[in-house]
Design an enzyme around this catalytic site. Sequence first.
Site, PDB file in Angstrom:
ATOM      1  N   TYR A  23       0.811  -1.221   0.000  1.00  0.00           N
ATOM      2  CA  TYR A  23       0.000   0.000   0.000  1.00  0.00           C
ATOM      3  C   TYR A  23       0.846   1.274   0.000  1.00  0.00           C
ATOM      4  O   TYR A  23       0.728   2.104   0.891  1.00  0.00           O
ATOM      5  CB  TYR A  23      -0.950   0.010   1.211  1.00  0.00           C
ATOM      6  CG  TYR A  23      -1.904  -1.149   1.194  1.00  0.00           C
ATOM      7  CD1 TYR A  23      -3.085  -1.076   0.455  1.00  0.00           C
ATOM      8  CD2 TYR A  23      -1.610  -2.319   1.863  1.00  0.00           C
ATOM      9  CE1 TYR A  23      -3.947  -2.152   0.409  1.00  0.00           C
ATOM     10  CE2 TYR A  23      -2.483  -3.407   1.814  1.00  0.00           C
ATOM     11  CZ  TYR A  23      -3.645  -3.317   1.096  1.00  0.00           C
ATOM     12  OH  TYR A  23      -4.493  -4.374   1.042  1.00  0.00           O
ATOM     13  N   TYR A 151     -12.156  -7.834   6.517  1.00  0.00           N
ATOM     14  CA  TYR A 151     -10.972  -7.873   5.657  1.00  0.00           C
ATOM     15  C   TYR A 151     -10.642  -9.327   5.349  1.00  0.00           C
ATOM     16  O   TYR A 151     -10.488 -10.139   6.265  1.00  0.00           O
ATOM     17  CB  TYR A 151      -9.759  -7.189   6.309  1.00  0.00           C
ATOM     18  CG  TYR A 151      -8.544  -7.296   5.414  1.00  0.00           C
ATOM     19  CD1 TYR A 151      -8.435  -6.482   4.281  1.00  0.00           C
ATOM     20  CD2 TYR A 151      -7.561  -8.255   5.636  1.00  0.00           C
ATOM     21  CE1 TYR A 151      -7.357  -6.625   3.414  1.00  0.00           C
ATOM     22  CE2 TYR A 151      -6.484  -8.390   4.773  1.00  0.00           C
ATOM     23  CZ  TYR A 151      -6.387  -7.580   3.659  1.00  0.00           C
ATOM     24  OH  TYR A 151      -5.333  -7.722   2.798  1.00  0.00           O
ATOM     25  N   ASP A 252     -13.000 -17.188   8.415  1.00  0.00           N
ATOM     26  CA  ASP A 252     -11.656 -16.763   8.040  1.00  0.00           C
ATOM     27  C   ASP A 252     -10.866 -16.526   9.331  1.00  0.00           C
ATOM     28  O   ASP A 252     -11.004 -15.498   9.970  1.00  0.00           O
ATOM     29  CB  ASP A 252     -11.748 -15.481   7.187  1.00  0.00           C
ATOM     30  CG  ASP A 252     -10.368 -14.956   6.780  1.00  0.00           C
ATOM     31  OD1 ASP A 252      -9.355 -15.453   7.309  1.00  0.00           O
ATOM     32  OD2 ASP A 252     -10.312 -14.035   5.939  1.00  0.00           O
ATOM     33  N   LYS A 281      -1.294 -16.883   7.929  1.00  0.00           N
ATOM     34  CA  LYS A 281      -0.450 -16.063   8.801  1.00  0.00           C
ATOM     35  C   LYS A 281       0.419 -16.869   9.788  1.00  0.00           C
ATOM     36  O   LYS A 281       1.551 -17.160   9.475  1.00  0.00           O
ATOM     37  CB  LYS A 281      -1.302 -15.001   9.477  1.00  0.00           C
ATOM     38  CG  LYS A 281      -1.726 -13.923   8.457  1.00  0.00           C
ATOM     39  CD  LYS A 281      -2.195 -12.636   9.100  1.00  0.00           C
ATOM     40  CE  LYS A 281      -2.229 -11.514   8.077  1.00  0.00           C
ATOM     41  NZ  LYS A 281      -3.568 -11.097   7.653  1.00  0.00           N
TER      42      LYS A 281
HETATM   43  C1  LIG Z   1      -4.120 -11.126   6.281  1.00  0.00           C
HETATM   44  C2  LIG Z   1      -5.464 -11.665   6.080  1.00  0.00           C
HETATM   45  C3  LIG Z   1      -5.846 -12.246   4.848  1.00  0.00           C
HETATM   46  C4  LIG Z   1      -4.941 -12.278   3.641  1.00  0.00           C
HETATM   47  O1  LIG Z   1      -3.792 -13.061   3.838  1.00  0.00           O
HETATM   48  P1  LIG Z   1      -2.506 -12.797   2.911  1.00  0.00           P
HETATM   49  O2  LIG Z   1      -1.555 -13.881   3.326  1.00  0.00           O
HETATM   50  O3  LIG Z   1      -2.023 -11.420   3.226  1.00  0.00           O
HETATM   51  O4  LIG Z   1      -2.935 -12.935   1.492  1.00  0.00           O
HETATM   52  C5  LIG Z   1      -7.122 -12.767   4.754  1.00  0.00           C
HETATM   53  N1  LIG Z   1      -7.980 -12.733   5.794  1.00  0.00           N
HETATM   54  C6  LIG Z   1      -7.644 -12.196   6.989  1.00  0.00           C
HETATM   55  C7  LIG Z   1      -8.628 -12.213   8.108  1.00  0.00           C
HETATM   56  C8  LIG Z   1      -6.381 -11.626   7.161  1.00  0.00           C
HETATM   57  O5  LIG Z   1      -6.067 -11.053   8.335  1.00  0.00           O
END
Ligand SMILES: *Cc1c(COP(=O)(O)O)cnc(C)c1O
Length: 444
Positions: A23, A151, A252, A281
Amino acid sequence: MAFLDTNTTIDFAFDAQHIWHPYTSMTQSLPVYGVVSAQGCELTLDNGKVLIDGTSSWWSCVHGYSHPTILAAMQKQLSQLSHVMFGGITHQPAIETSKRLVQMTSDNLTKVFLADSGSIAVEVALKMALQYWQGRSKPQKQRIMTVKSGYHGDTFAAMSVCDPDGGMHTMFGNNVTKQVFIPAPTSKFDEPLNQIDNDALETAFTQYHQDIAAVIIEPIMQGAGAMRFYSAAYLTKLRQLCDQYDVLLILDEIATGFGRTGTLFAYEHANIEADILCVGKALTGGYISLAATLCSDEVASGISDSPAGVFMHGPTFMGNPLACAAATASLDLLLTGEWIQQVKDIETHLLHTLPAAMKSTQVKDVRVLGSVGVIEMRSSVNTATLQKAFVELGVWVRPFSRYIYIMPPYTITEEQLTRLTSAMLVVADTIVPNKNNQTLISHG
Ligand SMILES: *Cc1c(COP(=O)(O)O)cnc(C)c1O
């Protein structure tokens, strides 16, 4: 460490001229700091300065940097098999990682898709949901429902379920699929479901369920979109409506997974099961990119009954052995259960220290859950200015939008944590009312 070279010089001029950072603009570059090594909870800069890390490199580095167990596992794997294609081939590192994921997640999740990043794990989850209903003869179920302020990543389908106001939707217009949005949850963590949320959920399901393949949501904590926590009862209600109206539930857990909110997975706060679960992550302990999408037997068999007959996804670096070796080692460290007390201790510390920030009139709210501490300001902060102040105080904290927040490695010491929270209080207190009302896009 035979290879460790802390005399590396960093070519900042080349970086500024040629390399994108998250960004950022290529004509008005923001300052960057040169890191040459990291150990435990400390980053070492090129000028020799040592910073205490409050970010876990964006939620990922939960056991700290250069952990001997993870390094040893990766070094062993590197000399044996760094990568091999996953089409027509399998290997024990992928099997070991998947075994642990199946064991650690809810009983219904039995099938694992190993992806290379969080955004891709989300793409995979959405494709699974769409293909599932094709296989269950409800091909009209092709839209996704989600809540505002979410997100889920930066790729196109992931963007389509990120918060619709202000961000990616307006910038990419018609290229981003129009999904169905429910207002963000307002019921607070540890509180029951309020009437507003209850009604918003029921209205949305009644109105849209015939077209909806799945709901995707970050359980308990809305991360990069809002840095806020919400009621477990919201998730219980959501699960119930998904069952009632034939809608899949995608959770997620890319930011919340692996202990961050005080339970191994955030959905455990609500005692629910997902039909499809995304992790990423912290999966490798933050050592190398890897993510996974898990699904139930029912979802997997629906996909296999679809006209395609197969699940239509397969990246080049799927199931990368080196990443799986790191993940297996990291998951084994979590399986010792040591994280439980560590996260509890961090939470206690944050609850004792951060509320003092409320004495500044510029602070709107202070929130803590598990090892996440958030100071929300009344207006957006200047990331570069605050970043500089934090570095001068010897800590690495990266504020964005209105949020000054930390989610440190679980292995952080009491003394290091004190340095972090003291710095947060100092910096939050220096902020003056911002007339320009600077806004920054997303989490960069
Ligand atoms: C960081 C994140 C993503 C995306 O993961 P990347 O490895 O950056 O592509 C998707 N969902 C959530 C909740 C996140 O925090």
